[in-house]
Design an enzyme around this catalytic site. Structure first.
Site, PDB file in Angstrom:
ATOM      1  N   CYS A 122       0.844  -1.192   0.000  1.00  0.00           N
ATOM      2  CA  CYS A 122       0.000   0.000   0.000  1.00  0.00           C
ATOM      3  C   CYS A 122       0.886   1.251   0.000  1.00  0.00           C
ATOM      4  O   CYS A 122       1.994   1.237   0.547  1.00  0.00           O
ATOM      5  CB  CYS A 122      -0.906   0.003   1.221  1.00  0.00           C
ATOM      6  SG  CYS A 122      -2.214  -1.229   1.108  1.00  0.00           S
ATOM      7  N   CYS A 204      -3.572   0.110  -3.250  1.00  0.00           N
ATOM      8  CA  CYS A 204      -4.218   0.443  -1.982  1.00  0.00           C
ATOM      9  C   CYS A 204      -3.508   1.595  -1.283  1.00  0.00           C
ATOM     10  O   CYS A 204      -2.358   1.915  -1.610  1.00  0.00           O
ATOM     11  CB  CYS A 204      -4.286  -0.791  -1.071  1.00  0.00           C
ATOM     12  SG  CYS A 204      -2.711  -1.632  -0.831  1.00  0.00           S
TER      13      CYS A 204
END
Ligand SMILES: *[C@@H]1O[C@H](CO)[C@@H](O)[C@H](O)[C@H]1NC(C)=O
Ligand SMILES: *[C@@H]1O[C@H](CO)[C@@H](O)[C@H](O)[C@H]1NC(C)=O
Ligand SMILES: *[C@@H]1O[C@H](CO)[C@@H](O)[C@H](O)[C@H]1NC(C)=O
Length: 307
Positions: A122, A204
């Site tokens: 992420c 993400c």
């Protein structure tokens, strides 16, 4: 009566009257006949490969593919060393060999995409549009971020072309469709579309995009970023998109973030419930640009702000 029966029996087995020599002659004749029929069919009914205007699959494509795959999985990212490059190559080829290269679908690449799973951490995804070179220089120096070409499949395919042909299970080393040939569903375009989609779907956290401020439309809706990646960001996973609009060293205006093109991107992103921010000449990337232009006034220490 007995005579009649005898001749009946022998009549059922006419072969027994043929000499061994004759049988061999017949057999050889038959083989020659079949061989010549096959030859005539091959010669007179050649399904010649389709001819295109674009560059062909490069010679040694398979070796390039395997070599890049091995460099990536064994040297650059040894945590992926359990990936089987030969299997990746054969799965890749199966997507498009023996097929019309204007008729490739996303499903054709599905087995490949399922086979090669790679998760980007992420906050480490960097998309780019019309700024590929600088984006790659940046991730290479920065070390922890990933453009699509920093993932295994993107790394393998970067700058390569390939296509197959319905008449052969080999690659077409003579020509491949050119962009001007109205063949949008060719193996290369469909491949990038599919892996870009997957790359965006799995992003993400905070994601970034590097855009090119030399264009009046730094956000171009028909680009891969505008037509595939933005649309496939998952709002459940991505909470913010940060745009970095990079201008060439020495280029005057640097306020693209307030322009209508970036505003269009902002509206699309916010409509998906993802926050948006934009920065002209993001400093860490500017440093990379300045490596080649250390003497330029906008690269001198202390003159960063407003340049
Ligand atoms: C393209 O592929 C589809 C489905 O695979 C098939 O129905 C169609 O006939 C193909 N068209 C051409 C021109 O090969
Ligand atoms: C922007 O695009 C131009 C033209 O393609 C290119 O020369 C330049 O390097 C690009 N700038 C950046 C920051 O990527
Ligand atoms: C952008 O894509 C749309 C839809 O595919 C197409 O109609 C349009 O002509 C494209 N625009 C440009 C400038 O290529």
């Amino acid at each position: 009566m007995a005579n009649y029966e005898f001749s009946q029996v022998s009549g059922d087995r006419p072969c027994c009257h043929l000499s061994r020599k004759a049988k061999i002659c017949l057999g050889v004749g038959l083989v020659v006949l079949i061989a010549s029929v096959v030859t005539v069919v091959i010669v007179l009914w050649p399904r010649a490969p389709m001819v295109w205007k674009g560059k062909p699959t490069p010679k040694h494509f398979s070796e390039l593919f395997l070599g890049r795959c091995l460099v990536y999985t064994q040297i650059l990212r040894p945590e992926m060393s359990d990936h089987d490059c030969k299997k990746i190559l054969s799965t890749f080829k199966r997507a498009f060999v023996s097929k019309n290269p204007c008729n490739i679908t996303g499903e054709d690449y599905e087995p490949l995409i399922k086979l090669v799973t790679q998760t980007v951490p992420c906050d480490k995804t960097l998309f780019w549009s019309k700024s590929k070179h600088l984006a790659h220089q940046y991730t290479s120096v920065q070390g922890k971020m990933f453009t699509l070409e920093d993932t295994l499949l993107g790394y393998i395919a970067d700058d390569l072309k390939w296509c197959g042909d319905p008449s052969t299970s080999d690659l077409n080393y003579d020509s491949c469709p050119h962009w001007s040939e109205n063949c949008p569903n060719n193996p290369v375009t469909v491949f990038w579309k599919e892996i870009s989609k997957k790359f965006a779907e799995t992003a993400c956290g905070v994601v970034q995009v590097m855009l090119n401020g030399s264009f009046s439309e730094p956000f171009y809706k028909n680009s891969t970023f505008g037509s595939v990646e933005v649309l496939n960001l998952d709002p459940n996973k991505v909470h913010k998109l940060q745009a970095w609009v990079m201008h060439n060293i020495g280029a005057g205006s640097s306020n693209s973030c307030s322009g209508s093109s970036i505003n269009e991107l902002k509206l699309i992103v916010q409509k998906k419930n993802i926050a948006f921010s934009c920065q002209d000449n993001y400093r860490p990337v500017r440093f990379v640009q300045c490596v080649k232009n250390p003497e330029h006034p906008s690269c001198r220490f202390g003159t960063w702000f407003g340049s």
